[in-house]
Design a protein around this motif. Structure first.
Motif, PDB file in Angstrom:
ATOM      1  N   ARG A  19     -71.482  -0.174 -27.863  1.00 38.43           N
ATOM      2  CA  ARG A  19     -71.449   0.059 -29.304  1.00 38.43           C
ATOM      3  C   ARG A  19     -70.400   1.108 -29.638  1.00 38.43           C
ATOM      4  NH1 ARG A  19     -74.529   5.206 -29.715  1.00 38.43           N
ATOM      5  NH2 ARG A  19     -73.813   5.712 -31.800  1.00 38.43           N
ATOM      6  N   VAL A  20     -69.777   1.013 -30.790  1.00 36.31           N
ATOM      7  CA  VAL A  20     -68.867   2.053 -31.271  1.00 36.31           C
ATOM      8  C   VAL A  20     -69.082   2.206 -32.764  1.00 36.31           C
ATOM      9  CG1 VAL A  20     -67.035   1.815 -29.556  1.00 36.31           C
ATOM     10  CG2 VAL A  20     -67.068   0.302 -31.533  1.00 36.31           C
ATOM     11  N   SER A  21     -68.849   3.419 -33.246  1.00 30.82           N
ATOM     12  CA  SER A  21     -68.920   3.621 -34.689  1.00 30.82           C
ATOM     13  C   SER A  21     -67.504   3.884 -35.209  1.00 30.82           C
ATOM     14  CB  SER A  21     -69.841   4.793 -35.011  1.00 30.82           C
ATOM     15  OG  SER A  21     -69.172   6.019 -34.825  1.00 30.82           O
ATOM     16  N   ALA A  56     -69.152  -1.427 -34.564  1.00 32.42           N
ATOM     17  CA  ALA A  56     -69.166  -2.745 -33.927  1.00 32.42           C
ATOM     18  C   ALA A  56     -70.045  -2.707 -32.686  1.00 32.42           C
ATOM     19  CB  ALA A  56     -67.752  -3.172 -33.564  1.00 32.42           C
ATOM     20  N   LEU A  57     -70.501  -3.888 -32.285  1.00 28.76           N
ATOM     21  CA  LEU A  57     -71.329  -4.024 -31.097  1.00 28.76           C
ATOM     22  C   LEU A  57     -70.638  -4.944 -30.100  1.00 28.76           C
ATOM     23  CD1 LEU A  57     -74.812  -4.613 -32.787  1.00 28.76           C
ATOM     24  CD2 LEU A  57     -73.864  -2.472 -31.950  1.00 28.76           C
TER      25      LEU A  57
ATOM     26  N   LEU B   2     -76.453   3.232 -35.424  1.00 26.28           N
ATOM     27  CA  LEU B   2     -76.145   2.183 -36.391  1.00 26.28           C
ATOM     28  C   LEU B   2     -77.399   1.392 -36.753  1.00 26.28           C
ATOM     29  CD1 LEU B   2     -73.420   2.919 -35.038  1.00 26.28           C
ATOM     30  CD2 LEU B   2     -72.728   0.579 -35.440  1.00 26.28           C
ATOM     31  N   SER B   4     -77.847  -1.865 -37.243  1.00 25.34           N
ATOM     32  CA  SER B   4     -78.130  -3.059 -36.439  1.00 25.34           C
ATOM     33  C   SER B   4     -78.555  -2.676 -35.030  1.00 25.34           C
ATOM     34  CB  SER B   4     -76.910  -3.962 -36.401  1.00 25.34           C
ATOM     35  OG  SER B   4     -75.743  -3.204 -36.455  1.00 25.34           O
ATOM     36  N   GLU B   5     -77.984  -1.582 -34.554  1.00 28.17           N
ATOM     37  CA  GLU B   5     -78.380  -1.087 -33.245  1.00 28.17           C
ATOM     38  C   GLU B   5     -79.862  -0.713 -33.251  1.00 28.17           C
ATOM     39  OE1 GLU B   5     -76.111   2.332 -32.389  1.00 28.17           O
ATOM     40  OE2 GLU B   5     -76.718   2.466 -30.295  1.00 28.17           O
TER      41      GLU B   5
END
Lengths: 249, 249
Positions: A19-21, A56-57, B2, B4-5
Motif C-alpha cells: 500500500r502507498v499513500s 493505491a493498493l 487508508l 479501503s485498507e
DNA sequence: ACAATTCCTGCAAAAAACCGCAAAAATCCG
DNA sequence: CGGATTTTTGCGGTTTTTTGCAGGAATTGT
C-alpha cells in the motif's frame, strides 16, 4: 527524477508494503500530490496498481476482496478437508468441532466411507446425516447462537465419557508459544475436553490463523498430533511446529 | 490508514473470527466508532458482510439456512404453523418433535417471541437457533437418517427428566380408536415420552392424516389437549375428537 | 423499567480529488 | 539551430470524500 523512474519507484514501494499513500509519496519524492495522483492514475489504467482514495493498493491486495466466493477461502477449506479425510479409515469413531472448515469436511466425505461421527455442531450433524454409511451422534445441550454448537455441562460431560479414535478441530488461532487458543470461552472448554477424549488430535486451520493467538487457551502444542493447512507441509513456516512433534499434512 | 485498507482489514478479521464488534475494531484501528459503522454499512451494502447491532457477521454463517425446496402441502403447513404459534406465550418452555410441519412452525416464529425451545430434530434446532430471542436446547443421541432426529436411550432419558409447558407433535396418523400412531418405532417411543413430559400436548397434522392409523401406537386421544389442522375447527369431521375432550384450532 | 450501548442524522472541518491553466521541459522538424 | 509542438508539472480554486462530533432516538441487557 524521470517520470518512468518515479513510477517504477512507486511500484517498488507497492510490492514491499502492499500500500502507498499519495501524501507520503509526495513528501518522499518531493513532487506535488497532483503528480503522484496522475502517476497512480496511469498505473491504475495499465492495471499495475489499484487506485483508492488517498493512495493505491497492490494488486495482490484485491485478490481476497474480489473473490466472489461467498464462503471465505472456500477452495482452501476444501483442500484442507480433502487432506483431513485421508486420515479417516473405515469403522473409525470421529469427534469433530464446529466451524466452516468442519462443514466443508462434512460435505466432502466420500459416500463409501463407513464410520461414526460425533459432534455438537448442528450444521455439521446435519451434513453428516446426509451420508448413507455414516452413523451420527449428536451431542445435546444448549445451542450457542454464534457458533451453532451445543455448549454446557451436559455436552462437556458427554464428551468426557468418550474415548474416540480421532478428533478434528477447526481452530481460530495457533502459535508455538500458546498452542491452540480461541476467543469464545464456552467453545474453548469444549475443544479442550475434545482433545482429552481422543487418541489423535487433528487441528484444521487456513494459513492465516497460523502464528496467531487469542485470549483463551485450549491446549499446548504437544497435545496435537496433526496440523492441516492449505499450504505445502514442507513450508519452512512449519519448522517450529514440527520440532514440537506435530505432523504437517 | 487508508479507507479501503481499513475495510480490507475488517473483512480479514471477519473471515478469521466470523464476527467483529464495532467497539473492538474502533479501539484496534484507532478510529471513531462512527467510521467503523460507516465501513460496516458499506460492506453490508456491497454484500461482503452482514451488519448486526454492535458489529458485523461473516457471510459464511448465514449460509446455514436450509433450502426451503418444495415441501408437500406447504401452504397448509404454514397455516397450521400460524395457528400453533398462537398457543405460545413469552417465557414458555416448548418441546417439539421433528417433521416438516414443525420446521414450518420454526420458520414462522415471530422474532419478538422470547421462549425456550427443546428438540431432538436437527433441522428444527437449526431453524430455532436463527431466532435471536429464543433459547435452544438440542437433545443429543444417535441421529436417525430418515427423520433427522436424535433417537435412543439418552434422548428418551433426557426428555423424561423434563416437564415443559407445552409440546408440539407433528403427527403421521390419528384416529378416535387408536389415538396418535406412527410407523417408526424409535420415533414413536420419543413422541410417547414427550407427551408424558408436557403439561399440554398439541398435535399438528394436515387433514389427510385425520382418521388414519399406523402400526405403532403413541398415545390415546385423552393425552392430547389440542389438535391443529388446516381445516376450520368447526368442521363436523372433528366432532368425535371434541367429544374426547380435544380442543380444535 | 431502567441504565448503558449502539445507531442515526445533520453538520463542520480536514483531506483528497478534480479542473483548467500556464510555465517549464522535452521532443520534433525543417 | 530555432521555432513549433507535445509532454510534464505545479498551482489556485472548486467539488467531493472522509472523518469526528454532538444530540436525540432506538436497541439491548439486567
Amino acid at each position: 527524477m524521470l517520470k518512468s523512474e518515479r513510477q517504477a519507484y512507486i511500484l517498488h514501494q507497492l510490492n514491499i508494503h502492499n500500500r502507498v499513500s499519495s501524501s507520503w509519496l509526495s513528501e518522499t519524492i518531493k513532487v506535488s500530490e497532483d503528480t503522484i495522483r496522475r502517476d497512480l492514475q496511469e498505473l491504475a489504467e495499465t492495471g499495475k496498481a489499484i487506485k483508492v482514495h488517498g493512495g493505491a493498493l497492490s494488486l495482490s491486495f484485491s485478490e481476497f476482496n474480489l473473490s466472489s466466493n461467498h464462503v471465505y477461502g472456500k477452495n482452501e477449506k476444501q483442500l484442507i478437508a480433502r487432506k483431513a479425510i485421508s486420515l479417516i479409515k473405515n469403522n473409525m469413531v470421529v469427534l469433530t468441532s464446529g466451524g466452516t472448515t468442519i462443514i466443508e469436511l462434512a460435505r466432502s466425505l466420500p459416500h463409501t466411507l463407513k464410520a461414526t461421527f460425533i459432534s455438537g455442531s448442528i450444521p455439521a450433524v446435519l451434513e453428516y446425516s446426509n451420508h448413507p454409511n455414516i452413523d451420527v451422534i449428536a451431542i445435546g445441550d444448549k445451542v450457542s447462537k454464534n457458533s451453532k454448537i451445543t455448549i454446557g455441562a451436559d455436552a462437556i460431560a458427554k464428551i468426557k465419557s468418550l474415548k474416540v479414535d480421532i478428533c478434528f478441530l477447526g481452530i481460530n488461532a495457533i502459535d508455538v508459544k500458546h498452542g491452540i487458543s480461541d476467543d469464545d470461552w464456552d467453545v474453548a472448554q469444549l475443544k479442550k475436553v475434545m482433545t482429552e477424549s481422543s487418541q489423535k488430535v487433528v487441528a484444521l486451520a487456513i494459513s492465516e490463523k497460523i502464528d496467531t493467538f487469542q485470549p483463551i487457551s485450549i491446549c499446548p502444542l504437544k497435545s496435537i498430533d496433526y496440523l492441516i493447512t492449505e499450504l505445502d507441509p514442507g513450508n519452512p513456516r512449519f519448522d517450529p511446529y514440527k520440532k514440537n512433534g506435530i505432523t504437517l499434512i
